[in-house]
Design a protein around this motif. Structure first.
Motif, PDB file in Angstrom:
ATOM      1  N   SER A 187       0.778  -1.180   0.139  1.00 32.20           N
ATOM      2  CA  SER A 187       0.688  -0.033   0.149  1.00 32.20           C
ATOM      3  C   SER A 187       1.106   1.588  -0.170  1.00 32.20           C
ATOM      4  O   SER A 187       0.315   2.045   0.064  1.00 32.20           O
ATOM      5  CB  SER A 187      -0.456   0.518   1.316  1.00 32.20           C
ATOM      6  OG  SER A 187      -1.805  -1.705   1.317  1.00 32.20           O
ATOM      7  N   GLU A 196     -11.844   5.938  -6.334  1.00 33.54           N
ATOM      8  CA  GLU A 196     -11.922   4.893  -5.798  1.00 33.54           C
ATOM      9  C   GLU A 196     -12.991   4.732  -5.077  1.00 33.54           C
ATOM     10  O   GLU A 196     -12.692   5.122  -3.704  1.00 33.54           O
ATOM     11  CB  GLU A 196     -10.740   3.673  -6.148  1.00 33.54           C
ATOM     12  CG  GLU A 196     -10.081   4.216  -7.310  1.00 33.54           C
ATOM     13  CD  GLU A 196      -8.379   4.129  -6.638  1.00 33.54           C
ATOM     14  OE1 GLU A 196      -8.205   2.682  -6.766  1.00 33.54           O
ATOM     15  OE2 GLU A 196      -7.505   4.696  -7.224  1.00 33.54           O
ATOM     16  N   LEU A 197     -13.259   2.782  -5.272  1.00 29.32           N
ATOM     17  CA  LEU A 197     -14.589   2.799  -3.979  1.00 29.32           C
ATOM     18  C   LEU A 197     -13.331   2.420  -2.976  1.00 29.32           C
ATOM     19  O   LEU A 197     -12.359   1.343  -3.333  1.00 29.32           O
ATOM     20  CB  LEU A 197     -14.902   1.491  -4.710  1.00 29.32           C
ATOM     21  CG  LEU A 197     -16.585   1.251  -3.971  1.00 29.32           C
ATOM     22  CD1 LEU A 197     -17.379   2.416  -4.195  1.00 29.32           C
ATOM     23  CD2 LEU A 197     -17.288  -0.196  -5.041  1.00 29.32           C
ATOM     24  N   ASN A 198     -13.769   2.628  -1.439  1.00 24.66           N
ATOM     25  CA  ASN A 198     -13.285   2.367  -0.385  1.00 24.66           C
ATOM     26  C   ASN A 198     -11.731   1.972  -0.215  1.00 24.66           C
ATOM     27  O   ASN A 198     -11.042   1.463   0.550  1.00 24.66           O
ATOM     28  CB  ASN A 198     -13.759   0.365   0.088  1.00 24.66           C
ATOM     29  CG  ASN A 198     -14.180   0.655   1.472  1.00 24.66           C
ATOM     30  OD1 ASN A 198     -14.018   1.222   2.317  1.00 24.66           O
ATOM     31  ND2 ASN A 198     -13.820  -0.726   1.202  1.00 24.66           N
ATOM     32  N   MET A 199     -11.167   3.234  -1.036  1.00 25.80           N
ATOM     33  CA  MET A 199     -10.119   3.368  -1.217  1.00 25.80           C
ATOM     34  C   MET A 199      -9.109   4.659  -0.525  1.00 25.80           C
ATOM     35  O   MET A 199     -10.309   5.873  -1.396  1.00 25.80           O
ATOM     36  CB  MET A 199      -9.399   3.405  -2.358  1.00 25.80           C
ATOM     37  CG  MET A 199      -7.206   2.566  -1.940  1.00 25.80           C
ATOM     38  SD  MET A 199      -7.149   2.018  -3.118  1.00 25.80           S
ATOM     39  CE  MET A 199      -7.953   0.788  -3.309  1.00 25.80           C
ATOM     40  N   GLU A 221      -5.798   1.910   9.868  1.00 23.91           N
ATOM     41  CA  GLU A 221      -6.696   1.597   8.806  1.00 23.91           C
ATOM     42  C   GLU A 221      -7.500   0.346   8.929  1.00 23.91           C
ATOM     43  O   GLU A 221      -6.971  -0.810   8.089  1.00 23.91           O
ATOM     44  CB  GLU A 221      -7.043   2.883   7.892  1.00 23.91           C
ATOM     45  CG  GLU A 221      -7.740   3.662   8.054  1.00 23.91           C
ATOM     46  CD  GLU A 221      -8.115   4.545   8.894  1.00 23.91           C
ATOM     47  OE1 GLU A 221      -8.847   4.107   8.335  1.00 23.91           O
ATOM     48  OE2 GLU A 221      -7.923   5.541   9.612  1.00 23.91           O
ATOM     49  N   ASN A 222      -8.609  -0.029   9.425  1.00 26.85           N
ATOM     50  CA  ASN A 222      -9.515  -1.664   9.281  1.00 26.85           C
ATOM     51  C   ASN A 222     -10.216  -1.829   8.141  1.00 26.85           C
ATOM     52  O   ASN A 222     -10.441  -2.424   7.314  1.00 26.85           O
ATOM     53  CB  ASN A 222     -10.258  -1.949  10.456  1.00 26.85           C
ATOM     54  CG  ASN A 222      -8.540  -2.077  11.296  1.00 26.85           C
ATOM     55  OD1 ASN A 222      -6.695  -3.168  10.733  1.00 26.85           O
ATOM     56  ND2 ASN A 222      -8.417  -2.386  12.650  1.00 26.85           N
ATOM     57  N   ASN A 223     -11.146  -0.199   8.282  1.00 31.37           N
ATOM     58  CA  ASN A 223     -12.284  -0.206   7.457  1.00 31.37           C
ATOM     59  C   ASN A 223     -12.434  -0.006   5.700  1.00 31.37           C
ATOM     60  O   ASN A 223     -12.710   0.078   4.755  1.00 31.37           O
ATOM     61  CB  ASN A 223     -13.447   0.431   8.058  1.00 31.37           C
ATOM     62  CG  ASN A 223     -14.013   0.519   9.255  1.00 31.37           C
ATOM     63  OD1 ASN A 223     -13.630  -1.118   9.510  1.00 31.37           O
ATOM     64  ND2 ASN A 223     -13.767   0.756  10.519  1.00 31.37           N
ATOM     65  N   VAL A 224     -11.305   1.076   5.947  1.00 27.53           N
ATOM     66  CA  VAL A 224     -11.640   2.008   4.740  1.00 27.53           C
ATOM     67  C   VAL A 224      -9.597   1.350   4.164  1.00 27.53           C
ATOM     68  O   VAL A 224      -8.745   1.071   5.011  1.00 27.53           O
ATOM     69  CB  VAL A 224     -10.859   2.882   4.925  1.00 27.53           C
ATOM     70  CG1 VAL A 224     -11.225   3.409   3.588  1.00 27.53           C
ATOM     71  CG2 VAL A 224     -12.423   3.767   5.721  1.00 27.53           C
ATOM     72  N   ASN A 225      -9.181   0.795   2.710  1.00 26.54           N
ATOM     73  CA  ASN A 225      -8.415   0.836   2.323  1.00 26.54           C
ATOM     74  C   ASN A 225      -7.193   1.824   1.620  1.00 26.54           C
ATOM     75  O   ASN A 225      -8.314   2.511   1.388  1.00 26.54           O
ATOM     76  CB  ASN A 225      -8.334   0.178   0.922  1.00 26.54           C
ATOM     77  CG  ASN A 225      -8.452  -1.498   1.691  1.00 26.54           C
ATOM     78  OD1 ASN A 225      -8.577  -2.062   2.648  1.00 26.54           O
ATOM     79  ND2 ASN A 225      -9.149  -1.621   0.031  1.00 26.54           N
TER      80      ASN A 225
END
Lengths: 344, 136
Positions: free
Chosen positions: A229, B12-15, B39-43
């Motif tokens: 990432s 981008e979706l969820n990022m 961050e766990n929920n969102v990348n």
């Protein structure tokens, strides 16, 4: 026992740490096993010194034997004091022989010719290095064992490492070395430091060198960015800088240098003030870099971008030429500064 | 001038993408690791840069940048001046809440006061938050 011997022994016991002293006395082989066991190394040093003194008097130890303790200590732990590196130049075909006996006899004979009272002890270690301990005396004075000079020479290489040499004894030592090694003269390499193994590795280029190649190692291979990432915008530039740093300074464990000194004797150049620039005599200044491991810190400076790439020849000369004392003078015609050797 | 534009690409979706700009490599890496692990929920993707403008060859592969964090080390004058030059390469659209200043070394007593004062002025004039942090 003589006063000189007593003085030398007490100085050795004072200077050498207890753990090392025990190890060195074990290797000394002048004390019997029972005598060695009878020494209590948990006592304070002055008590240990007195016990050791009485044991030595029992065994009738002379100064010659005591110097062996010092030699053993210095050769086992060579990072005491500052070592200067010299090179034997103008060597003929028969020189650089690996015959220790021949070199030893010649050196002793030559040095004793040059100066009357001198005490020389020579020893060859397993790594093909010859350790020489010299206690200098004057024309009418006995050798001073409290300020010996140590010389380390690797046979079959032109390098000589010297520690604690006074200026007045320098020409004598160099002449004796030149005669016994069959070479023209001894030149100052302008390299000095505390760690003998580092100086040896640097002079003989025994550290891990990196050569310029077309295929640069990717940063991912170097495990710097393990997380997918995280991305670096300047990845190519960072790789290039790492590569340049490794090329100039080497890879892996670098030889441990402590200082680099640049003595400037250049004309003062500044756009603004005209007064200083117009003077004819050079502007003298000294720039000194010091660190616990200089090459590591310089390599980090280059790879992290603090020093600009391509690396200036002033810094790269440290590893490429194996020296750390530079005198920078102006060229006669033109304004490009150049480095030149100078007598240290 | 090559400006970094906030709305020129699709999100981008969820990022989310964060750009860290600063001179200090090790601190940037440590911070990037911490952000990604947090961050766990969102990348969250983190991009590291030393200064703007960003190299042009990455232009196509670069995603849309949602937050630009300018890291300033008060102990070095170079850090402050490179931040000031980087600011010129940011499109004005970023200053609507997409830029933030992160300052290290504020507790150091040997730092001249003027640096922090000028940085505060810049942050206030651009309406950007100024956060203080320490690298331990």
């Amino acid at each position: 026992m003589e006063d000189v011997a007593k003085e030398l022994l007490s100085r050795l016991v004072r200077r050498i740490p207890l753990v090392r002293l025990r190890h060195v006395l074990g290797r000394w082989e002048r004390l019997s096993k029972t005598q060695l066991l009878s020494l209590d190394f948990t006592q304070p040093k002055w008590a240990l010194c007195e016990n050791l003194l009485s044991l030595c008097e029992e065994n009738e130890i002379a100064v010659k034997d005591l110097t062996e303790i010092e030699m053993l200590y210095r050769s086992e732990y060579p990072d005491q004091g500052v070592w200067h590196v010299f090179q034997l130049v103008d060597t003929s075909e028969e020189s650089l022989s690996s015959d220790f006996m021949h070199f030893r006899d010649q050196f002793k004979a030559n040095l004793k010719d040059l100066i009357n009272h001198v005490s020389i002890k020579m020893k060859k270690l397993e790594d093909e290095s010859v350790w020489i301990r010299i206690a200098w005396g004057g024309n009418f004075s006995r050798p001073n064992h409290l300020k010996p000079t140590y010389v380390v020479h690797h046979l079959q290489t032109p390098y000589v490492f010297v520690s604690s040499l006074a200026n007045k004894h320098k020409p004598l030592l160099f002449q004796a070395l030149a005669l016994s090694a069959h070479c023209g003269s001894v030149k100052d390499v302008n390299l000095s430091g505390r760690c003998l193994t580092a100086l040896r590795d640097l002079s003989m280029r025994q550290y891990k060198q990196v050569f310029p190649s077309r295929h640069q190692k990717r940063l991912e291979e170097r495990d710097l960015l393990p997380n997918p990432s995280i991305e670096n915008e300047h990845i190519k530039l960072a790789e290039y800088k790492q590569q340049v740093a490794s090329e100039v300074f080497g890879d892996g464990v670098l030889p441990k240098l402590e200082t680099a000194v640049y003595k400037l004797e250049t004309k003062y150049r500044e756009h603004g003030s005209e007064n200083l620039a117009r003077r004819d005599e050079p502007f003298r200044g000294v720039v000194k870099f010091s660190s616990s491991n200089l090459l590591e810190s310089l390599k980090y400076c280059v790879s992290s971008g603090m020093a600009s790439t391509p690396v200036t020849p002033l810094l790269s000369s440290i590893t490429h030429k194996g020296r750390n004392y530079f005198v920078i003078k102006d060229k006669q015609h033109g304004s490009v500064p150049n480095t030149s050797a100078s007598k240290f | 001038m090559s400006l970094l534009r906030p709305f020129s690409k699709l999100p981008e979706l969820n990022m989310a993408n964060v750009l860290l700009v600063g001179n200090d490599d090790t601190f940037q890496h440590v911070l990037a690791d911490a952000i990604v692990k947090q961050e766990n929920n969102v990348n969250v993707n983190v991009r590291l840069a030393r200064t703007l403008p960003l190299p042009a060859e990455n232009e196509d592969s670069r995603p849309r940048i949602d937050l630009v964090v300018l890291i300033v080390n008060l102990r070095s004058e170079l850090s402050l001046s490179s931040t000031e030059t980087s600011l010129k390469h940011l499109d004005t659209g970023f200053f609507l809440g997409k830029v933030c200043f992160l300052v290290t070394g504020a507790r150091c007593t040997s730092v001249p006061h003027e640096r922090l004062a000028s940085l505060r002025k810049i942050a206030v004039s651009l309406h950007c938050p100024l956060l203080f942090t320490e690298d331990q």
